[in-house]
Design a protein around this motif. Sequence first.
Motif, mmCIF file in Angstrom:
data_model
loop_
_atom_site.group_PDB
_atom_site.id
_atom_site.type_symbol
_atom_site.label_atom_id
_atom_site.label_comp_id
_atom_site.label_asym_id
_atom_site.label_seq_id
_atom_site.Cartn_x
_atom_site.Cartn_y
_atom_site.Cartn_z
ATOM 1 N N ASN A 1 4.414 60.133 -24.919
ATOM 2 C CA ASN A 1 3.605 61.228 -24.480
ATOM 3 C C ASN A 1 4.147 62.253 -24.114
ATOM 4 N N TRP B 1 5.520 62.640 -29.368
ATOM 5 C CA TRP B 1 3.880 62.557 -29.004
ATOM 6 C C TRP B 1 3.473 61.187 -29.031
ATOM 7 N N LYS B 2 3.978 60.487 -30.057
ATOM 8 C CA LYS B 2 3.486 59.192 -30.188
ATOM 9 C C LYS B 2 4.001 58.010 -29.548
ATOM 10 N N MET C 1 -12.955 60.377 -27.573
ATOM 11 C CA MET C 1 -11.657 60.898 -26.981
ATOM 12 C C MET C 1 -10.369 59.775 -27.122
ATOM 13 N N ASP C 2 -10.677 58.707 -27.319
ATOM 14 C CA ASP C 2 -9.841 57.470 -27.427
ATOM 15 C C ASP C 2 -8.536 57.636 -28.182
ATOM 16 N N TYR C 3 -8.809 58.448 -29.185
ATOM 17 C CA TYR C 3 -7.373 58.963 -30.137
ATOM 18 C C TYR C 3 -6.366 59.096 -29.320
ATOM 19 N N VAL C 4 -6.530 59.801 -28.256
ATOM 20 C CA VAL C 4 -5.432 60.316 -27.617
ATOM 21 C C VAL C 4 -4.915 59.612 -26.440
ATOM 22 N N TYR C 5 -5.446 58.611 -25.749
ATOM 23 C CA TYR C 5 -5.221 58.060 -24.710
ATOM 24 C C TYR C 5 -3.859 57.292 -24.691
ATOM 25 N N ALA C 6 -3.064 57.650 -23.336
ATOM 26 C CA ALA C 6 -1.771 56.827 -23.423
ATOM 27 C C ALA C 6 -1.663 56.830 -21.871
ATOM 28 N N PRO C 7 -1.095 56.023 -21.357
ATOM 29 C CA PRO C 7 -0.911 55.679 -19.642
ATOM 30 C C PRO C 7 -0.096 56.824 -19.279
#
Lengths: 401, 401, 401, 401
Positions: free
Chosen positions: B331, B327-328, B1-7
């Motif tokens: 977030n 999104w990029k 699921m790393d594809y979407v991680y953001a703080p």
Amino acid sequence: MDYVYAPGKNHLFVPGPVNIPEPVIRAMNRNNEDYRSPAIPAMTKTLLEDVKKIFKTTTGTPFLFPTTGTGAWESALTNTLSPGDRIVSFLIGQFSLLWIDQQQRLKFNVDVVESEWGQGANLDILSEKLAADHSHTIKAICIVHNETATGVTNNLATVRKLLDHYRHPALLLVDGVSSICAIDFRMDEWGVDVALTGSQKALSLPTGIGIVCASPKALEASKSAKSVRVFFDWSDYLKFYKLGTYWPYTPSIQLLYGLRAALDLIFEEGLDNVIARHSRLGTATRLAVEAWGLKNCTQKEEWHSDTVTAVLVPPYIDSTEIVKRAWKRYNLSLGLGLNKVAGKVFRIGHLGNLNELQLLGCLAGVEMILKDVGYPVKLGSGVAAACAYLQNNIPMIPSRI
Amino acid sequence: MDYVYAPGKNHLFVPGPVNIPEPVIRAMNRNNEDYRSPAIPAMTKTLLEDVKKIFKTTTGTPFLFPTTGTGAWESALTNTLSPGDRIVSFLIGQFSLLWIDQQQRLKFNVDVVESEWGQGANLDILSEKLAADHSHTIKAICIVHNETATGVTNNLATVRKLLDHYRHPALLLVDGVSSICAIDFRMDEWGVDVALTGSQKALSLPTGIGIVCASPKALEASKSAKSVRVFFDWSDYLKFYKLGTYWPYTPSIQLLYGLRAALDLIFEEGLDNVIARHSRLGTATRLAVEAWGLKNCTQKEEWHSDTVTAVLVPPYIDSTEIVKRAWKRYNLSLGLGLNKVAGKVFRIGHLGNLNELQLLGCLAGVEMILKDVGYPVKLGSGVAAACAYLQNNIPMIPSRI
Amino acid sequence: MDYVYAPGKNHLFVPGPVNIPEPVIRAMNRNNEDYRSPAIPAMTKTLLEDVKKIFKTTTGTPFLFPTTGTGAWESALTNTLSPGDRIVSFLIGQFSLLWIDQQQRLKFNVDVVESEWGQGANLDILSEKLAADHSHTIKAICIVHNETATGVTNNLATVRKLLDHYRHPALLLVDGVSSICAIDFRMDEWGVDVALTGSQKALSLPTGIGIVCASPKALEASKSAKSVRVFFDWSDYLKFYKLGTYWPYTPSIQLLYGLRAALDLIFEEGLDNVIARHSRLGTATRLAVEAWGLKNCTQKEEWHSDTVTAVLVPPYIDSTEIVKRAWKRYNLSLGLGLNKVAGKVFRIGHLGNLNELQLLGCLAGVEMILKDVGYPVKLGSGVAAACAYLQNNIPMIPSRI
Amino acid sequence: MDYVYAPGKNHLFVPGPVNIPEPVIRAMNRNNEDYRSPAIPAMTKTLLEDVKKIFKTTTGTPFLFPTTGTGAWESALTNTLSPGDRIVSFLIGQFSLLWIDQQQRLKFNVDVVESEWGQGANLDILSEKLAADHSHTIKAICIVHNETATGVTNNLATVRKLLDHYRHPALLLVDGVSSICAIDFRMDEWGVDVALTGSQKALSLPTGIGIVCASPKALEASKSAKSVRVFFDWSDYLKFYKLGTYWPYTPSIQLLYGLRAALDLIFEEGLDNVIARHSRLGTATRLAVEAWGLKNCTQKEEWHSDTVTAVLVPPYIDSTEIVKRAWKRYNLSLGLGLNKVAGKVFRIGHLGNLNELQLLGCLAGVEMILKDVGYPVKLGSGVAAACAYLQNNIPMIPSRI
């Protein structure tokens, strides 16, 4: 919610919805997300690829409908058939009955092959019908792999053999709701054209995904099938598959992550190990029933189900009382007898993410309940029989050796 | 699921699925249960009673289908109409377009009244059609209360007035997917015959319940409606309502508990306060858009939506780029422009369990993105306009005074 | 729990406990486990190895005490010092004050070096004391890296330089509660002998782990330290480390899994990126404060903290009212002014798993509150200043490019 | 985390940490909060009031330390005693041994009264010591209510009687870690001065709260107790109790909500019903052990524990192998034999939120493991004995009748 509180775990032994593993509950414990972001399509792609493995198909096309098994039935039928089409359908219990009811209301011409409840599909009659159907008026065979109401597993390999023998082009539509991911199922090998299951069964998820898998032949049939459909239409999905966005309408974010986790767990255990575990639990349950001196609703061993056991009670006992008492005194959830077998059987569901000690706790509970309602069971007898078998057959847990 | 991680938190401002409040996430964080135990019917009874309140109906009958809004549409149509029936339907954006597509595929005779995207339903034409329809060939009026693609809210009270004026018996079917629980909706007062919404919209749940509410007149119509239906058939539900077991097939246990929690939160805040909060968020958003020097896709103030604002961008900017960048880089999840307005608008969803500071964070983000893509926005201008309004209008939180 | 319900997310901007990321909440959503099974030691081993990375040490030995920061303080002191030992300790705000109070109650001979609140540790005086201490009566220097009450970051590199300059063997004990994992901290490079933090700060976990990391020199000192200790004793842990069972008493299973997830997220983002993000959030906050025409409690730029900003309010405003109003009207949690600065400052915590748009929502809220309490702020001004900086400095989210 | 995956539920039968009920897991599934907002003190107030009920005290003052049982021990001792104070302490197993080790390291003059492991505290010797202590040199009696290593419950009423008989003013300090909330405990009636427990035991929470309850006499003693303490000091708590803010340092928000839920469940079941349930589970376990032909480590019936049963294995079997196998083959977590009884006993913890069918599953598992390791158990025998008792004694679940 006080109405239901009882100390300790609820012992969930209905044949669905079943126990959800903790890692899956965790995976679903999340906020909503934009399903049009790049993340959800990326995950969906892996889901569609991996879900084929549990159907044992490489050529099938899966659809993850936001619906239940009933909706999955409807999708299977309406995408492949036209009103008035003749279909052969087997009535062997409450769930095949409900599917037939749906088939009739959807205006198909249903040729019902009925068996006594407790018996499997009558394949001799199927053979006769296929033999007689030179003009191929039969457009589809509809069969439940496992009848959840009676604990009967049908022999799909034989169905395929008959179709091949008569070189009959009828589609083979299979309800695998209480079998897929628990009982050996081979979509490609058995030439199943549409297979379907629901997320809350052996996949051990909440209710909410009706998984339908279509063979190339079924997809071809869908192009000319005249049944009216929109929500359940495959063509919308296929369009979005091509676009790479996958969803014609909003999916459940939580269930997608849950499905991802559920598949991961199944693959970690190994699908064949999962099926072997169900076989072990089914055998142990049947041995306990025998030790109690009770009869299995399933009349022949060849039909014994590894996901649900329907236990016949003596005429002087109302099986409904057993189910009520299980819940009220032991925090144990058993399945009721339905329709023709109401009051006559209670059901132990042993499918999904479940292990042997959980089942043994259930069996001990059933023994006490049997005694409660006046059946002269020898306490401990069923557990002893099950343990004797299990102690010889449980493998070491691979990840822990 | 790393594809979407953001703080940090994802800022979810698509017009559905929306943010789920923590107490609702908690309520759904649970194992499956036997839906045939006494517990689930007892809870379902309260849900059916309470869900009527969000439709503002006392005479309606609600159905909680395990489906999405698309399925709820299908249920509304197939239970009340017969193939070939003439219906008047308003095309004002992508979602009304999709509903019309469904209506056509379900074989109704759809009399489409189209408006420019950004305008509301053309009720003048409706008036003409009703005036001309002496023989009552029009069986139903289908209208979205709030078009999610353009941020246009239609005036349902006027529709009812027209029907009454012409004493026309047509059923009034309303898609309230992005309005109910957020924008004032009055089923009984406006004589709506079928209203529907989805759990993932203003109710702030995961996707998975299509809520359909039928007036007595709609229920009556369902008895003679000839459209083929099984999964979406009201009659099965009504049968189980009478039995007190409520469910013809397996519901999602988690969503039922979630709905219970969601309704409790709405009633605790007060439905009118919920609606007032949406009005506040909608107004603040529109003031920000104005301050940025941009145009609202909605062409007249009377159609302004309090749940979604579609913002028109200058021709030299691709609105898709705004959404991607949101999104990029930030977030932030914004809604794309769809179909006719693709590339031309981006959408800010401001519905569901959301408060002012969340919106202000979003608006600040949008300002930075506008600058990113070359629009000469004055940073802080939209937030300033929104704050000036909000600081005068936010009430104290009742439970905290 | 009705007392606190408010729609939408709580905006948590106290300087601890801070926002927990969803993946961490998920990881902790679990039943208890036997901590003596092979699983927990296996995981603990990875935790101890990985936690060293956030201290930037390869030679340190970490301890995960089931306690808070206050307990971690006690562990640092009692394991390295004996009653009566002379220690130099810097009083620059409420948390250094509390630590000094603890040092005194633990019977050390505390040589307090006080600064005005808003200033950093007076290192000139430290220099003098070290210069004068030829007989090495000073056994330890105790210093907070970041004083949470005033938003002051001390320069630890200089402290090390002074100790080296005077070849002074005093231990260097550092409270990194509100710095570690957020502000650059280099245990090995700066020769820190004991560093400590709490799980609920920049690690973004619940309260419950006091993380203490000891240099080889500190471990050596612990062998002769005479302070009475049992629960906080390192030697019990070291004994169990050797045994490979790790825990002298029961740890929190949930927090161990949570810590695993928290570390994974930090490494995924990259510790340096985490620190850069905090720098960005700190800078943006200070720019907003400046734009509002208010003063930072921190008197010089060199002490500016990237985890908390204490904002001075004009004398005619009570900062306590700001904090109350934030919670009651905006669902925003700000930090109170404490002790000497009570009523004079309010604090914005900007540490932990937080992103820019969350901060901007908070800043917009603060602007409205300032106006509420009669301060003539220009609405939008702070957000504008912050956005101008951030829009130039926020990087793309690496996992989403 | 793959290392531990196994299908189905983990059967957690160590004597702590124990199974957490789902409603409590749900209650803790939350973000952090500002503990200085009005919400947390309001909840804390109810917790402190309600926690007294599980100690059966109206005059005691409870403290909720963010620590474990080991920390609670330290708090009890250091707040009431001064270094060098003579205390009488009973050594009857591993946990009393560890407490005594702590007492000695805290520099008390510990008068150890040792019993064979498997026996209770030798109260005859206590009687002698009290009789001889005319000058009241004994400042405290330290006793574990239930020794978790051997499954021995001491008779506290007798201890009180002896103290009263000799009119001895010694404080009575009780470790109720594995008894309170499970075995009848009466702080006021028995004149206990400090009682303590840990959240992960019968309260069925995660580890992390050490609950200490002090009598008025203990509070008085704390004013002159000279033991050095800060983190565990009652006086800081008492100061904050007066202020109404309750917390001298940061508590775990999650555990506070969890404790609220745990207490609610206990009161819903009824504390006396909870205790009766533990008695039932303890009796059933002992009957099974007897049926297996094995001995209870506890030598006399009067000491039998209702929360943990230590089972002696024949000399040719290594009990450690039983525990390993339980985990590796059956996903069952049992307690090891510790120290003097290592290899000789395995332990079945039957405390906390647990019901009868869970225990029966465990017992069935133990039978299979016994067979695995070569003990000639009759499979089913223990379950039969337990069922025979339980079937006559389990009450109907009140909320479900």
